[in-house]
Design a protein around this motif. Structure first.
Motif, PDB file in Angstrom:
ATOM      1  N   THR B 267       0.838  -1.205   0.000  1.00  0.00           N
ATOM      2  CA  THR B 267       0.000   0.000   0.000  1.00  0.00           C
ATOM      3  C   THR B 267       0.867   1.248   0.000  1.00  0.00           C
ATOM      4  N   LEU B 293      -9.974   6.317  -1.060  1.00  0.00           N
ATOM      5  CA  LEU B 293     -10.565   5.397  -2.033  1.00  0.00           C
ATOM      6  C   LEU B 293     -11.528   4.386  -1.414  1.00  0.00           C
ATOM      7  N   PRO B 294     -11.142   3.679  -0.345  1.00  0.00           N
ATOM      8  CA  PRO B 294     -12.090   2.715   0.225  1.00  0.00           C
ATOM      9  C   PRO B 294     -13.364   3.399   0.705  1.00  0.00           C
ATOM     10  N   LEU B 297     -15.428   4.180  -2.292  1.00  0.00           N
ATOM     11  CA  LEU B 297     -15.995   2.947  -2.830  1.00  0.00           C
ATOM     12  C   LEU B 297     -17.145   2.441  -1.987  1.00  0.00           C
ATOM     13  N   ASN B 298     -17.068   2.687  -0.692  1.00  0.00           N
ATOM     14  CA  ASN B 298     -18.146   2.213   0.165  1.00  0.00           C
ATOM     15  C   ASN B 298     -19.371   3.106   0.075  1.00  0.00           C
ATOM     16  N   THR B 310     -19.088  -5.961   1.159  1.00  0.00           N
ATOM     17  CA  THR B 310     -17.730  -5.513   1.483  1.00  0.00           C
ATOM     18  C   THR B 310     -16.708  -6.302   0.701  1.00  0.00           C
ATOM     19  N   ALA B 313     -16.539  -4.822  -2.621  1.00  0.00           N
ATOM     20  CA  ALA B 313     -15.852  -3.532  -2.552  1.00  0.00           C
ATOM     21  C   ALA B 313     -14.347  -3.746  -2.468  1.00  0.00           C
ATOM     22  N   ALA B 314     -13.964  -4.744  -1.687  1.00  0.00           N
ATOM     23  CA  ALA B 314     -12.532  -5.012  -1.551  1.00  0.00           C
ATOM     24  C   ALA B 314     -11.940  -5.417  -2.894  1.00  0.00           C
ATOM     25  N   GLU B 317     -11.699  -2.471  -5.105  1.00  0.00           N
ATOM     26  CA  GLU B 317     -10.591  -1.639  -4.653  1.00  0.00           C
ATOM     27  C   GLU B 317      -9.283  -2.150  -5.230  1.00  0.00           C
ATOM     28  N   SER B 318      -9.092  -3.476  -5.147  1.00  0.00           N
ATOM     29  CA  SER B 318      -7.887  -4.083  -5.723  1.00  0.00           C
ATOM     30  C   SER B 318      -7.760  -3.739  -7.195  1.00  0.00           C
ATOM     31  N   PHE B 321      -6.929  -0.047  -7.701  1.00  0.00           N
ATOM     32  CA  PHE B 321      -5.516   0.196  -7.383  1.00  0.00           C
ATOM     33  C   PHE B 321      -4.641  -0.244  -8.540  1.00  0.00           C
TER      34      PHE B 321
END
Lengths: 261, 354, 298
Positions: B267, B293-294, B297-298, B310, B313-314, B317-318, B321
């Protein structure tokens, strides 16, 4: 021709032999350079001229032979040690720091003269700031000398080739060297740029008394500005003397004409 | 129109080398400082401090340290999490075993300890080129994971490596409300940012950049590449160690090795790339981006009435990124900081097109 | 003595599995000069695809589809990433593969799901006991691992032949040396890259199937790539046989360290032992066992 009085021998290379794997780059090369003179190294491509500069610089370590500079003999030395003795150089393929501005590149040339340490620099104001300004003043003199004022803040990577070569010369000059090694400083330049560069080189030699060793292909330039010439071919020395001597040397003529030898 | 430098000419090198030579920049920074030190503390909610501002500042500090190494000196480190871990546990041990020590001193000492550990892993890698340092730091990451879980002495005999710290006492005051913690961190980070800026515009910073751009040429003008790389590593480790100590003490309160795992390392690399390699501002921008960002996104799908789990979302997020890393590497390797600089350039001419 | 041999054999088998992943690394590095951090993510993606496909169709078909997925991935990587980074420095490309890693991990789990999935290749799960007469209690050998070993060995042979004997192999080596130079003599960079990454994807698929069969298909598979890095360092970045030998050494070394050193300094050494070994190599023999020495010219 140098207007300065040429002094004693300042650099002497003796019986230098350098090989890479199976390739013999230099064989038994010996010559000397006198203080304040302009010494040219010439020869056909692949003759080993750049390798010779690299040996003087400490980048290559010869298998045999020694280099004596300012009376001190050395066989192997790291480049930064050589730099601290007062030797600076430029490169055939420009070796500027592309990520930095012209000013910063020139300031890196002052690195050996900067005395402050890491902790002082972390808290800039005070001694470090004064030192930076002092060196900035000197660097600005070089910028004036080379007429590159308008591009001092430009990132070097964005400059045209001719200007980059000038900046590289500036960086070498910033170190206030005793001996300046120039590797094809006029390569790739047009007539005007070459004239400018010649003028700079001669001015450096006359005003600062810097001894200059220069590799150059342009025979006109070589004959015009050098005091003495060394000729290399296939890693061996085939000529050494004044420009006129060398011009009339049959071995040299053969080498350049490609006569089998 | 607003950003023109017309009429602002410098009459001394000192003025030219000032941190913010353009008046508008100075005004801007003053505004930022005012907001940071005055406005925010007055109006921000506890949540804002706890979940956003404090982690942002601490991660920005770590990213700053990493950027000095990666962006300015061109050495890559994949084990930043491990060095934060060292800082955190070092601070913990110092605080527990020598309770009389001033907390700031504890943090600084933790930084120094991290520097030493960093050098141990960094020195061997000096003989070898770029990518290989990546391996050494990755090794450090896994080694530290193991060390702080297994070697009981570091964690005061805790079985899993989990530790927790007492309330923060500094100069006789308690600094435990979110606002107080915010000020503590803000002060420390501001000082460190200034130090970083100073280093970068001094001789040492130039030697780092020279080593990054062409280390052979750097050596020839007298810079010792070994010293340049080592000093970059040392300073970087110091910053990262202090950041780790702050992360543990101020942000988390209690932690275990997993809080500083390999994901943390990656990160931080992302922050530095997206924010901008070789830029102080970039480190802050990158940290802000990663923090926000998280959250974005949420919240955003919820705004549109599309709920996403979630897990999804994770994963998104990946993907984002990953895509952004590639995007920035291709389009603008100097990241958000360069985009910011370009925006400023355009502002100079605005409203004229060119 | 018997248990020592067991540990060694177990290590050899585990090592071969690392080698399978490392093979993918070496392929890509050999042919495009890129250190592909995304190799583990590719293994994960391939395994996920295969596992999910084989839930709804016979295995050979699933295999083909999964292979196609990997080709598609190779295609996209070339088009969206590699093409735009031609002739950038190694570190930029390496960081780009970080991006690819995260993207593939996210996309793979988004599309195929993030539970743990099973792959059943029909290999017997129980280990066999052999050499009961020579050693007390015999030695446990896993058939699964033997099959993996055979497959890995076969792949190595194929790839080694490919690089040495074919013109495409030669072209690949040229590309790895210098992108622009290879382009200038007419080697079609784009196609080459798609081929290489596809082959590497195929190797990842094989690795994914075998690893997945052994451990189940789950996210931690992607972390296997991290283990493969020391393997490549030991073996040399450009050597196919090196990847195998490196994997074996790491596999055996890890197991031995865990069993014999572990009790002394504490368990869990497996996690970092490989790296310690790699670091030793970097200090004393940076080009690995079979890699090429790098000479910098000024």
């Amino acid at each position: 021709m140098s207007a300065r009085k040429i002094g004693e021998v300042i650099l002497k290379v003796e019986e230098i032999s350098l090989a890479f794997g199976g390739v013999q780059a230099l064989s038994n090369i010996s010559f000397d350079v006198r203080e304040h003179e302009v010494r040219a190294i010439i020869g056909p491509n692949g003759a080993g001229k750049s390798s010779m500069l690299n040996v003087i610089n400490g980048v290559y370590h010869p298998q045999k032979g020694s280099v004596t500079f300012k009376g001190e003999k050395r066989a192997q030395m790291d480049p930064h040690k050589v730099a601290s003795q007062g030797v600076a150089r430029t490169f055939q393929n420009i070796a500027l720091f592309k990520g930095m501005s012209v000013l910063d590149n020139l300031m890196t040339g002052r690195t050996l003269m900067m005395k402050s340490n890491l902790f002082q620099q972390a808290f800039y104001w005070g001694a470090v700031q004064r030192e930076e300004i002092k060196h900035r003043e000197r660097v600005e003199e070089i910028i004036d000398f080379l007429e590159i004022q308008s591009i001092r803040k430009t990132p070097v990577g964005r400059l045209p080739y001719g200007l980059q070569k000038r900046v590289e010369l500036g960086r070498a000059l910033a170190a206030e060297p005793t001996l300046l090694l120039l590797d094809e400083p006029m390569a790739g330049m047009n007539v005007e740029e070459k004239q400018d560069m010649c003028r700079f080189v001669l001015d450096v030699n006359e005003e600062f008394g810097t001894t200059i060793v220069l590799i150059e292909h342009d025979m006109g330039v070589v004959m015009d500005i050098s005091d003495r010439v060394v000729v290399l071919d296939y890693g061996k020395k085939i000529g050494d003397g004044s420009p006129d001597d060398v011009r009339n040397n049959q071995a040299v003529i053969d080498a350049y004409l490609g006569v089998a030898h | 129109m607003f950003y023109r430098e017309n009429g602002q000419y410098k009459t001394s090198y000192k003025a030219d080398q000032a941190l913010f030579p353009i008046v508008q920049d100075r005004i801007f920074i003053a505004l930022v400082m005012a907001i940071a030190f005055i406005v925010i503390p007055m109006f921000a909610s506890e949540y804002l401090f706890r979940a956003i501002l404090i982690p942002f500042l601490i991660l920005a500090l770590a990213a700053l340290g990493l950027n000095l190494l990666v962006g300015y000196c061109g050495q890559i480190s994949l084990g930043t999490g491990a060095f934060m871990m060292v800082g955190a546990y070092a601070a913990y041990n110092l605080a527990i075993r020598i309770p009389e020590l001033n907390l700031l001193v504890v943090f600084l000492l933790a930084g120094f300890i991290t520097t030493i550990v960093g050098m141990v892993f960094g020195i061997p890698s000096l003989r070898i080129k770029g990518l290989y340092l990546a391996v050494a730091t990755l090794a450090a990451q896994f080694f530290m994971d193991w060390l702080f879980s297994r070697v009981k002495w570091f964690t005061n005999e805790s079985s899993s490596g989990a530790v927790s710290v007492p309330e923060i006492q500094l100069f006789g005051f308690s600094w435990n409300s979110p606002v107080q913690k915010y000020f503590l961190v803000l002060g420390i980070v501001a000082v460190f940012a200034l130090i970083a800026r100073n280093l970068v515009r001094s001789n040492i910073g130039r030697s780092w950049m020279a080593t990054r751009d062409m280390d052979v040429a750097a050596e020839i003008i007298g810079i010792r590449p070994m010293y340049a790389k080592l000093s970059a590593f040392a300073v970087s480790s110091f910053f990262v160690g202090v950041a780790g100590a702050l992360w543990g003490f101020v942000h988390l309160g209690s932690w275990e090795p997993a809080a500083f795992d390999v994901n943390r390392s990656f990160t931080l690399i992302f922050m530095v790339i997206i924010g901008g390699l070789g830029s102080i501002l970039g480190s802050f921008l990158g940290a802000a981006f990663i923090i926000f960002l998280p959250i974005v996104l949420n919240q955003i799908p919820a705004l549109f009435g599309i709920p996403i789990s979630t897990a999804t979302a994770a994963h998104l997020e990946s993907m984002i990124f990953g895509a952004l890393i590639i995007f920035f590497l291709i389009v603008e390797p100097h990241g958000l900081a360069r985009l910011w600089a370009i925006a400023k350039e355009k502002l100079r001419l605005w409203p004229f097109p060119h | 003595m018997g248990s020592f041999i067991e540990v060694v054999l177990g290590g050899l088998m585990a090592g071969l599995l690392y080698s399978l992943v490392a093979l993918g690394f070496v392929l890509i590095f050999k042919a495009s000069g890129v250190f592909n951090f995304a190799q583990g993510a590719m293994v994960l993606l391939a395994a996920l695809a295969f596992a999910r496909f084989s839930e709804v169709m016979p295995m050979p078909l699933a295999f083909i589809l999964a292979a196609l997925v990997m080709v598609l991935v190779a295609f996209m990587i070339e088009k969206l990433v590699l093409r735009h980074l031609v002739n950038q420095e190694g570190i930029i490309l390496f960081l780009a593969t970080f991006g690819i890693t995260y993207f593939i991990e996210g996309a793979g789990q988004l599309i195929f799901g993030s539970d743990i999935y099973r792959i059943d290749l029909g290999l017997p799960k129980e280990p066999k006991i052999i050499l009961e007469s020579t050693f007390d209690g015999g030695i446990l050998i896993s058939i699964e691992d033997l099959v993996a070993a055979a497959v890995a060995g076969f792949l190595v042979l194929l790839l080694a032949l490919f690089f040495q004997k074919t013109s495409t192999g030669r072209a690949l080596r040229a590309v790895a040396d210098d992108h622009q130079a290879a382009q200038s003599i007419g080697i079609p960079l784009n196609r080459i890259w798609v081929i290489v990454w596809s082959v590497s994807g195929f190797v990842a698929l094989i690795a994914g199937m075998i690893w997945g069969s052994k451990l189940g298909v789950q996210f931690s598979l992607a972390l296997v790539a991290l283990k493969a890095i020391p393997v490549v360092i030991l073996g040399g970045f450009t050597s196919v046989p090196g990847a195998i030998l490196g994997g074996l050494i790491i596999g055996v070394g890890e197991k031995l360290a865990e069993v014999y050193l572990g009790p002394i300094i504490g368990g869990g050494i497996e996690n970092w032992f490989a790296y310690a070994l790699a670091l030793m190599f970097l200090l004393f023999r940076p080009e690995g066992l079979f890699g090429e020495r790098h000479i910098d010219r000024v």
